[in-house]
Design a protein around this motif. Structure first.
Motif, PDB file in Angstrom:
ATOM      1  N   SER A 116       3.393 -15.525 -27.966  1.00 21.94           N
ATOM      2  CA  SER A 116       4.592 -15.085 -27.248  1.00 21.94           C
ATOM      3  C   SER A 116       5.519 -14.267 -28.152  1.00 21.94           C
ATOM      4  O   SER A 116       6.338 -13.490 -27.677  1.00 21.94           O
ATOM      5  CB  SER A 116       5.345 -16.288 -26.667  1.00 21.94           C
ATOM      6  N   LEU A 117       5.380 -14.445 -29.488  1.00 23.38           N
ATOM      7  CA  LEU A 117       6.230 -13.710 -30.435  1.00 23.38           C
ATOM      8  C   LEU A 117       5.922 -12.218 -30.425  1.00 23.38           C
ATOM      9  O   LEU A 117       6.751 -11.399 -30.816  1.00 23.38           O
ATOM     10  CB  LEU A 117       6.038 -14.253 -31.857  1.00 23.38           C
ATOM     11  N   THR A 154       9.899 -12.130 -21.001  1.00 15.22           N
ATOM     12  CA  THR A 154      10.187 -13.197 -21.975  1.00 15.22           C
ATOM     13  C   THR A 154      11.236 -14.189 -21.472  1.00 15.22           C
ATOM     14  O   THR A 154      11.597 -15.129 -22.184  1.00 15.22           O
ATOM     15  CB  THR A 154      10.656 -12.592 -23.322  1.00 15.22           C
ATOM     16  N   PRO A 163      12.554 -18.711 -29.234  1.00 14.15           N
ATOM     17  CA  PRO A 163      11.105 -18.578 -29.004  1.00 14.15           C
ATOM     18  C   PRO A 163      10.359 -19.876 -29.298  1.00 14.15           C
ATOM     19  O   PRO A 163      10.762 -20.655 -30.164  1.00 14.15           O
ATOM     20  CB  PRO A 163      10.682 -17.475 -29.990  1.00 14.15           C
ATOM     21  N   ASN A 164       9.250 -20.065 -28.586  1.00  6.98           N
ATOM     22  CA  ASN A 164       8.389 -21.216 -28.814  1.00  6.98           C
ATOM     23  C   ASN A 164       7.432 -20.867 -29.963  1.00  6.98           C
ATOM     24  O   ASN A 164       6.433 -20.179 -29.755  1.00  6.98           O
ATOM     25  CB  ASN A 164       7.609 -21.542 -27.529  1.00  6.98           C
ATOM     26  N   PHE A 165       7.766 -21.328 -31.165  1.00  4.48           N
ATOM     27  CA  PHE A 165       6.983 -20.945 -32.337  1.00  4.48           C
ATOM     28  C   PHE A 165       5.600 -21.598 -32.361  1.00  4.48           C
ATOM     29  O   PHE A 165       4.752 -21.225 -33.176  1.00  4.48           O
ATOM     30  CB  PHE A 165       7.757 -21.272 -33.623  1.00  4.48           C
ATOM     31  N   TYR A 207       5.826 -10.245 -28.080  1.00  2.00           N
ATOM     32  CA  TYR A 207       6.731  -9.491 -27.206  1.00  2.00           C
ATOM     33  C   TYR A 207       7.925  -8.922 -27.982  1.00  2.00           C
ATOM     34  O   TYR A 207       8.524  -7.932 -27.560  1.00  2.00           O
ATOM     35  CB  TYR A 207       7.224 -10.373 -26.058  1.00  2.00           C
ATOM     36  N   LEU A 208       8.265  -9.566 -29.122  1.00  2.00           N
ATOM     37  CA  LEU A 208       9.357  -9.042 -29.946  1.00  2.00           C
ATOM     38  C   LEU A 208       9.058  -7.600 -30.348  1.00  2.00           C
ATOM     39  O   LEU A 208       9.962  -6.749 -30.390  1.00  2.00           O
ATOM     40  CB  LEU A 208       9.543  -9.909 -31.205  1.00  2.00           C
ATOM     41  N   THR A 244      14.380 -16.094 -23.415  1.00  2.00           N
ATOM     42  CA  THR A 244      14.173 -15.766 -24.834  1.00  2.00           C
ATOM     43  C   THR A 244      14.570 -14.323 -25.150  1.00  2.00           C
ATOM     44  O   THR A 244      14.817 -13.985 -26.302  1.00  2.00           O
ATOM     45  CB  THR A 244      12.690 -16.003 -25.216  1.00  2.00           C
ATOM     46  N   GLN A 245      14.648 -13.466 -24.120  1.00  2.00           N
ATOM     47  CA  GLN A 245      14.994 -12.057 -24.347  1.00  2.00           C
ATOM     48  C   GLN A 245      16.362 -11.902 -25.015  1.00  2.00           C
ATOM     49  O   GLN A 245      16.589 -10.929 -25.742  1.00  2.00           O
ATOM     50  CB  GLN A 245      14.954 -11.266 -23.041  1.00  2.00           C
ATOM     51  N   ASP A 261      15.118 -22.829 -24.253  1.00  2.00           N
ATOM     52  CA  ASP A 261      14.401 -21.651 -23.731  1.00  2.00           C
ATOM     53  C   ASP A 261      14.876 -20.351 -24.373  1.00  2.00           C
ATOM     54  O   ASP A 261      14.169 -19.345 -24.332  1.00  2.00           O
ATOM     55  CB  ASP A 261      14.582 -21.546 -22.207  1.00  2.00           C
ATOM     56  N   TYR A 290      15.583 -12.322 -28.685  1.00  2.00           N
ATOM     57  CA  TYR A 290      14.805 -11.169 -29.142  1.00  2.00           C
ATOM     58  C   TYR A 290      15.672  -9.909 -29.235  1.00  2.00           C
ATOM     59  O   TYR A 290      15.558  -9.128 -30.175  1.00  2.00           O
ATOM     60  CB  TYR A 290      13.635 -10.903 -28.191  1.00  2.00           C
TER      61      TYR A 290
END
Length: 472
Positions: free
Chosen positions: A199-200, A32, A192-194, A202-203, A35-36, A189, A39
């Protein structure tokens, strides 16, 4: 309680961190990128902390063996207590397939055949061999006693420390790599890119790092001054775990070229670090062997742990007599064999889903969803028990007076859990569009099927299923 048996504050922090300290989840964090950080803060502060604090109150108020099943049984009734124990058993089917899948990847590196790490059929065969071997060994020997503490040191602590150290040295030497997951940093960055809902998902995989956080609450009664020390220990453990995981995740994100990270392959970053820093590659073989030992020890602990909880539930009359069979050593043979068969069937996903990364993520998410359902039951029970059993002595209590703080913590927890379930059902961006419908159907059906089976069994249970049942 005898003072000599009491845990110190630092002792509990150590135990809690040992339970969650694992290198296996680092690739899921690393993929990620920046973004990690966001998260991990969500997973630690809004997911793990509320559940740990509610569990502390419940475990000190209801200290008998059984944990979540006992809390939910007291709060919501016997039926939902049974569903809770059932879900904590069946989530292992998916979780252990995910853990066992790393055995194949690691074994490939131990024998210098790294190409095998992306071969689905090899991964599938190794899952079957490793899980059945560990199962049969546990039927014959007490493997947890034989391999317990040293297995965790060799397979978890040492590899994690080396991963962090090598990653930091690599970053100091090379800086931020432009072609990595951290390259071309922009402040946005971190969020998260909503617009990319996939990609969400990965949460869900990152939240899985903290799945089982309620287990540390069993020590809440054993710590000196639990009212003061338990929340300090939990908060400190969660913060430290978040920091260590973020450092490990960011250094791996920086080392692996964008788009090349393998979720089931924890050896990948060690290989990159060693090549770049001039460390002999035999070190990679040794680290792979050490992590492999740790994974096998973990599998071994899970073979019997949930089964021993389930046989108690069976003997209370919730499952037929067939499930109550034990070997001469007291091992719940029916549960152990059923879980081995079901884990073998679930592992077929590695053959059906052509990409190892996708199969690994899908199974991790299924495990997280099942855990989340249990956590909703725990949060509701925590509130309800304040009203139906206010007289219960709670050595650790959320809030000195009234129920306001418990309401706030429980509602915050439920909102986060529901959000986690929703994002878990969104198809991850790692999948092809043609796989989206199949993914959604699989996650919904798997979850409803696991809950439905428990409800059907409970609906049709018989009085004669009780262990000590006497014919009237």
């Amino acid at each position: 309680m005898n003072k000599t048996k009491q845990l110190t504050l630092f002792g509990l922090i150590g135990i809690t961190m040992a339970f969650f300290g694992t290198v296996r989840s680092v690739p899921t964090l690393a993929i990620t990128g920046w973004t990690q950080i966001f998260y991990m803060l969500i997973a630690a502060v809004i997911f793990a902390l509320p559940i740990a604090l509610m569990s502390a109150e419940l475990s000190t108020g209801f200290p008998e063996e059984g944990g979540p099943q006992v809390w939910v049984k007291n709060g919501l009734g016997e039926k939902w207590g049974f569903v809770t124990s059932w879900l904590l058993w069946v989530q292992m089917f998916f979780g252990m397939v995910m853990v066992a899948s790393t055995v194949g990847v690691l074994f490939g590196y131990v024998i210098n055949k790294s190409g095998l790490s992306s071969n689905n059929y090899f991964i599938f065969i190794v899952i079957l061999i490793s899980y059945w071997s560990v199962t049969l060994l546990n039927l014959k020997f007490d493997m947890v006693k034989i391999a317990g503490n040293w297995g965790a040191v060799i397979g978890v602590y040492i590899p994690f420390v080396f991963l962090v150290l090598l990653g930091i040295i690599y970053m100091i030497k090379n800086g931020i790599q432009p072609n990595s997951y951290l390259g071309n940093f922009k402040p946005r960055d971190i969020i998260p890119n909503f617009r990319d809902l996939g990609s969400l998902t990965y949460l869900s995989g990152i939240i899985f790092i903290f799945a089982g956080v309620e287990i540390s609450s069993v020590h809440a009664n054993n710590i000196e001054n639990p009212k003061r020390n338990y929340p300090i220990a939990v908060i400190a453990s969660v913060i430290l775990l978040a920091i260590f995981n973020i450092i490990a995740g960011l250094t791996v994100s920086n080392a692996v070229p964008r788009g090349k990270l393998e979720l089931a392959n924890i050896t990948q970053p060690y290989l990159i670090f060693c090549k770049n820093l001039g460390i002999p590659l035999i070190f990679v073989n040794l680290i792979s062997l050490m992590i492999l030992i740790g994974v096998l020890v973990q599998l071994s602990a899970w073979v019997l742990g949930p089964s021993k909880s389930m046989i108690k539930v069976a003997e209370e009359g919730n499952l037929p007599k067939f499930f109550q069979k034990r070997t001469n050593r007291g091992i719940p043979i029916t549960f152990v064999m059923i879980q081995a068969i079901v884990i073998s069937l679930v592992s077929i996903l590695y053959v059906v889903v052509p990409d190892v990364n996708s199969a690994f993520l899908i199974i991790t998410i299924t495990t997280t969803i099942l855990y989340c359902v249990v956590y909703i039951f725990i949060a509701i029970s925590a509130i309800r028990l304040r009203y139906i059993m206010p007289e219960i002595k709670r050595p650790f209590r959320l809030g000195n007076k009234g129920n306001g703080l418990m309401w706030i913590v429980s509602i915050l927890s439920i909102i986060c859990i529901i959000f986690t379930i929703i994002v878990s059902i969104i198809p991850p961006s790692i999948l092809k569009p043609s796989q989206y419908t199949g993914y959604i159907i699989y996650q919904i059906v798997a979850t409803l099927l696991m809950i439905g089976i428990a409800l059907v069994i409970y609906r049709y249970k018989r009085p004669e299923w009780k262990k000590d049942y006497k014919q009237p």
